[in-house]
Design a protein around this motif. Structure first.
Motif, PDB file in Angstrom:
ATOM      1  N   GLY A   6       0.842  -1.193   0.000  1.00  0.00           N
ATOM      2  CA  GLY A   6       0.000   0.000   0.000  1.00  0.00           C
ATOM      3  C   GLY A   6       0.874   1.238   0.000  1.00  0.00           C
ATOM      4  O   GLY A   6       2.099   1.148   0.097  1.00  0.00           O
ATOM      5  N   ARG A   7       0.236   2.398  -0.107  1.00  0.00           N
ATOM      6  CA  ARG A   7       1.052   3.623  -0.052  1.00  0.00           C
ATOM      7  C   ARG A   7       0.253   4.764   0.527  1.00  0.00           C
ATOM      8  O   ARG A   7      -0.979   4.804   0.461  1.00  0.00           O
ATOM      9  N   ILE A   8       0.978   5.698   1.136  1.00  0.00           N
ATOM     10  CA  ILE A   8       0.400   6.988   1.488  1.00  0.00           C
ATOM     11  C   ILE A   8       1.183   8.016   0.685  1.00  0.00           C
ATOM     12  O   ILE A   8       2.395   7.880   0.494  1.00  0.00           O
ATOM     13  N   ALA A   9       0.476   9.013   0.165  1.00  0.00           N
ATOM     14  CA  ALA A   9       1.093   9.877  -0.843  1.00  0.00           C
ATOM     15  C   ALA A   9       0.780  11.348  -0.602  1.00  0.00           C
ATOM     16  O   ALA A   9       0.093  11.994  -1.387  1.00  0.00           O
ATOM     17  N   PRO A  10       1.262  11.898   0.514  1.00  0.00           N
ATOM     18  CA  PRO A  10       0.965  13.303   0.801  1.00  0.00           C
ATOM     19  C   PRO A  10       1.718  14.274  -0.116  1.00  0.00           C
ATOM     20  O   PRO A  10       2.824  13.962  -0.563  1.00  0.00           O
ATOM     21  N   SER A  11       1.104  15.408  -0.368  1.00  0.00           N
ATOM     22  CA  SER A  11       1.762  16.480  -1.120  1.00  0.00           C
ATOM     23  C   SER A  11       2.229  17.539  -0.126  1.00  0.00           C
ATOM     24  O   SER A  11       1.418  18.037   0.654  1.00  0.00           O
ATOM     25  N   PRO A  12       3.510  17.898  -0.160  1.00  0.00           N
ATOM     26  CA  PRO A  12       4.008  18.880   0.823  1.00  0.00           C
ATOM     27  C   PRO A  12       3.696  20.313   0.421  1.00  0.00           C
ATOM     28  O   PRO A  12       4.584  21.129   0.224  1.00  0.00           O
ATOM     29  N   ASP A  42       6.479  10.969  -1.391  1.00  0.00           N
ATOM     30  CA  ASP A  42       6.395  12.417  -1.232  1.00  0.00           C
ATOM     31  C   ASP A  42       5.996  13.013  -2.592  1.00  0.00           C
ATOM     32  O   ASP A  42       6.793  13.012  -3.525  1.00  0.00           O
ATOM     33  N   GLU A  43       4.778  13.516  -2.700  1.00  0.00           N
ATOM     34  CA  GLU A  43       4.285  13.985  -3.998  1.00  0.00           C
ATOM     35  C   GLU A  43       4.604  15.464  -4.198  1.00  0.00           C
ATOM     36  O   GLU A  43       3.715  16.319  -4.302  1.00  0.00           O
ATOM     37  N   ASP A  44       5.895  15.729  -4.265  1.00  0.00           N
ATOM     38  CA  ASP A  44       6.382  17.100  -4.423  1.00  0.00           C
ATOM     39  C   ASP A  44       6.618  17.425  -5.899  1.00  0.00           C
ATOM     40  O   ASP A  44       7.647  17.975  -6.284  1.00  0.00           O
ATOM     41  N   SER A 191       1.491  15.679 -14.931  1.00  0.00           N
ATOM     42  CA  SER A 191       0.329  15.903 -14.070  1.00  0.00           C
ATOM     43  C   SER A 191       0.290  14.863 -12.955  1.00  0.00           C
ATOM     44  O   SER A 191       0.938  13.810 -13.030  1.00  0.00           O
ATOM     45  N   TYR A 192      -0.502  15.167 -11.940  1.00  0.00           N
ATOM     46  CA  TYR A 192      -0.739  14.217 -10.844  1.00  0.00           C
ATOM     47  C   TYR A 192      -1.188  12.858 -11.389  1.00  0.00           C
ATOM     48  O   TYR A 192      -0.688  11.812 -10.968  1.00  0.00           O
ATOM     49  N   GLN A 193      -2.142  12.854 -12.335  1.00  0.00           N
ATOM     50  CA  GLN A 193      -2.689  11.579 -12.841  1.00  0.00           C
ATOM     51  C   GLN A 193      -1.570  10.719 -13.428  1.00  0.00           C
ATOM     52  O   GLN A 193      -1.488   9.517 -13.186  1.00  0.00           O
ATOM     53  N   ALA A 195       1.823  10.959 -13.019  1.00  0.00           N
ATOM     54  CA  ALA A 195       2.872  10.572 -12.081  1.00  0.00           C
ATOM     55  C   ALA A 195       2.368   9.472 -11.151  1.00  0.00           C
ATOM     56  O   ALA A 195       3.089   8.519 -10.833  1.00  0.00           O
ATOM     57  N   CYS A 196       1.124   9.588 -10.754  1.00  0.00           N
ATOM     58  CA  CYS A 196       0.543   8.625  -9.834  1.00  0.00           C
ATOM     59  C   CYS A 196       0.485   7.229 -10.475  1.00  0.00           C
ATOM     60  O   CYS A 196       0.868   6.229  -9.851  1.00  0.00           O
ATOM     61  N   VAL A 197       0.038   7.159 -11.721  1.00  0.00           N
ATOM     62  CA  VAL A 197      -0.041   5.865 -12.412  1.00  0.00           C
ATOM     63  C   VAL A 197       1.362   5.289 -12.631  1.00  0.00           C
ATOM     64  O   VAL A 197       1.604   4.097 -12.401  1.00  0.00           O
ATOM     65  N   VAL A 208      -4.592   0.937  -3.565  1.00  0.00           N
ATOM     66  CA  VAL A 208      -4.532   2.380  -3.359  1.00  0.00           C
ATOM     67  C   VAL A 208      -5.668   2.774  -2.422  1.00  0.00           C
ATOM     68  O   VAL A 208      -6.833   2.504  -2.715  1.00  0.00           O
ATOM     69  N   VAL A 209      -5.295   3.382  -1.293  1.00  0.00           N
ATOM     70  CA  VAL A 209      -6.293   3.885  -0.339  1.00  0.00           C
ATOM     71  C   VAL A 209      -6.264   5.394  -0.431  1.00  0.00           C
ATOM     72  O   VAL A 209      -5.196   6.009  -0.287  1.00  0.00           O
ATOM     73  N   ARG A 210      -7.403   6.009  -0.700  1.00  0.00           N
ATOM     74  CA  ARG A 210      -7.439   7.470  -0.839  1.00  0.00           C
ATOM     75  C   ARG A 210      -8.839   7.973  -0.506  1.00  0.00           C
ATOM     76  O   ARG A 210      -9.776   7.187  -0.361  1.00  0.00           O
ATOM     77  N   GLY A 211      -8.993   9.289  -0.431  1.00  0.00           N
ATOM     78  CA  GLY A 211     -10.289   9.880  -0.119  1.00  0.00           C
ATOM     79  C   GLY A 211     -11.257   9.733  -1.286  1.00  0.00           C
ATOM     80  O   GLY A 211     -10.850   9.649  -2.447  1.00  0.00           O
ATOM     81  N   ASP A 213     -13.061  11.838  -2.597  1.00  0.00           N
ATOM     82  CA  ASP A 213     -13.042  12.980  -3.517  1.00  0.00           C
ATOM     83  C   ASP A 213     -12.172  12.682  -4.745  1.00  0.00           C
ATOM     84  O   ASP A 213     -12.212  13.429  -5.714  1.00  0.00           O
ATOM     85  N   LEU A 214     -11.417  11.597  -4.699  1.00  0.00           N
ATOM     86  CA  LEU A 214     -10.543  11.260  -5.830  1.00  0.00           C
ATOM     87  C   LEU A 214     -11.105  10.140  -6.707  1.00  0.00           C
ATOM     88  O   LEU A 214     -10.405   9.607  -7.565  1.00  0.00           O
ATOM     89  N   LEU A 215     -12.404   9.815  -6.529  1.00  0.00           N
ATOM     90  CA  LEU A 215     -12.984   8.727  -7.324  1.00  0.00           C
ATOM     91  C   LEU A 215     -12.823   8.928  -8.827  1.00  0.00           C
ATOM     92  O   LEU A 215     -12.475   8.013  -9.561  1.00  0.00           O
TER      93      LEU A 215
END
Ligand code: GLU
Length: 281
Positions: A6-12, A42-44, A191-193, A195-197, A208-211, A213-215
């Motif tokens: 799994g991952r956690i992917a915060p943006s600073p 780290d999604e910088d 873009s985020y989309q 880089a994330c993929v 992928v566990v996320r809020g 709002d990102l459906l």
């Protein structure tokens, strides 16, 4: 069968708040229950918004909350894990390669619409929680060259269905629920989309566990995975934090940053309970 990753992917780009805490605590729990590995990425990506002091703060705040991750940057400065670097700003070579793969297969086109063109032409975002308005397709068949963003040509009408671990069956339709989306900005930043993929695949992420709002972003990302012949990971979308009246919290509420709560004397255990309960009292 590979194990759970799994991952956690915060943006600073600001301090972490209670909403992040909720998603990341759930992500950690799921990794632990599965006996798997949790990665911190780290999604910088966006150098104009990411700040090193926020990156440092997010590691400290997560550690304070007693969230543990096996791979990625740590408070102490080392970076365990075989899939690094774990900071997106150090992964642009990979993103360029993936953009090249999409380009070669005809998935992308140059879009020279100005910000103003987009503002006047784009229909409102479909859902209040979606951040990318539906692009009307102005540059789709124009063969634009020169400066501009690169957009992914979504297969009109293609159904994106998946069974979400938290919310059950989900269905989106390309061209209706979202339009051609940006994979590389005009200034060359992926873009985020995209880089994330690229990263979820390269880092072997299985869920992928996320809020929630990102459906719609998930639906876009599944289309990118299909175009790139990547496997689609499992998804688990978490309900968002609400206030005592059931209203969704504003995106950036400084009073609910983990730092501010800690300074007010709220304990990590209290924050954990509130975040997992899903309601701010
Ligand atoms: N950096 C994104 C955010 O903080 C990550 C979302 C995700 O893909 O889980 O919203």
């Amino acid at each position: 069968m590979a194990g759970y990753r799994g991952r956690i992917a915060p943006s600073p780009t600001g301090y972490l708040h209670l909403g992040h805490a909720r998603t990341f605590l759930i992500a950690e729990q799921r990794a632990r229950v599965a006996g798997g590995v949790l990665v911190l990425r780290d999604e910088d990506l966006d150098a104009s918004r990411a700040r090193p002091e926020y990156a440092r703060a997010m590691l400290e705040d997560l550690a304070w909350l007693r969230i543990r991750w096996e791979e990625g940057p740590q408070v102490s400065g080392d970076e365990p894990g075989a899939f690094g670097p774990y900071r997106q700003s150090s992964r642009f070579t990979l993103y360029r390669k993936v953009i090249g793969d999409l380009q070669r297969n005809g998935w992308l086109y140059r879009c020279t619409c100005s910000r103003r063109d987009l503002a006047s032409a784009a229909r409102a975002p479909h859902a209040e929680d979606d951040d990318e308005p539906l692009y009307p397709g102005t540059c789709r068949d124009r063969g634009c060259v020169g400066e501009g963003a690169l957009r992914f040509r979504v297969p009109e009408g293609e159904v994106v269905g998946f069974v979400d671990g938290g919310l059950g069956p989900q269905t989106f339709v390309a061209g209706r629920d979202f339009g051609d989306f940006v994979v590389e900005r005009r200034d060359g930043v992926p873009s985020y989309q995209l880089a994330c993929v690229a990263d979820d695949f390269a880092m072997g992420i299985t869920e992928v566990v996320r809020g929630r709002d990102l459906l719609r972003s998930t639906a876009r990302q599944i289309l990118l995975q299909r175009a790139l012949a990547y496997p689609t990971p499992d998804y688990f979308h978490c309900a968002l934090m609400v206030d005592a009246h059931g209203q969704r919290l504003a995106k950036r509420s400084d009073a609910l940053s983990l730092r501010a709560m800690r300074e007010r004397g709220v304990s990590a255990a209290e924050v954990r309970a509130m975040a997992l309960g899903g309601t701010v009292r």
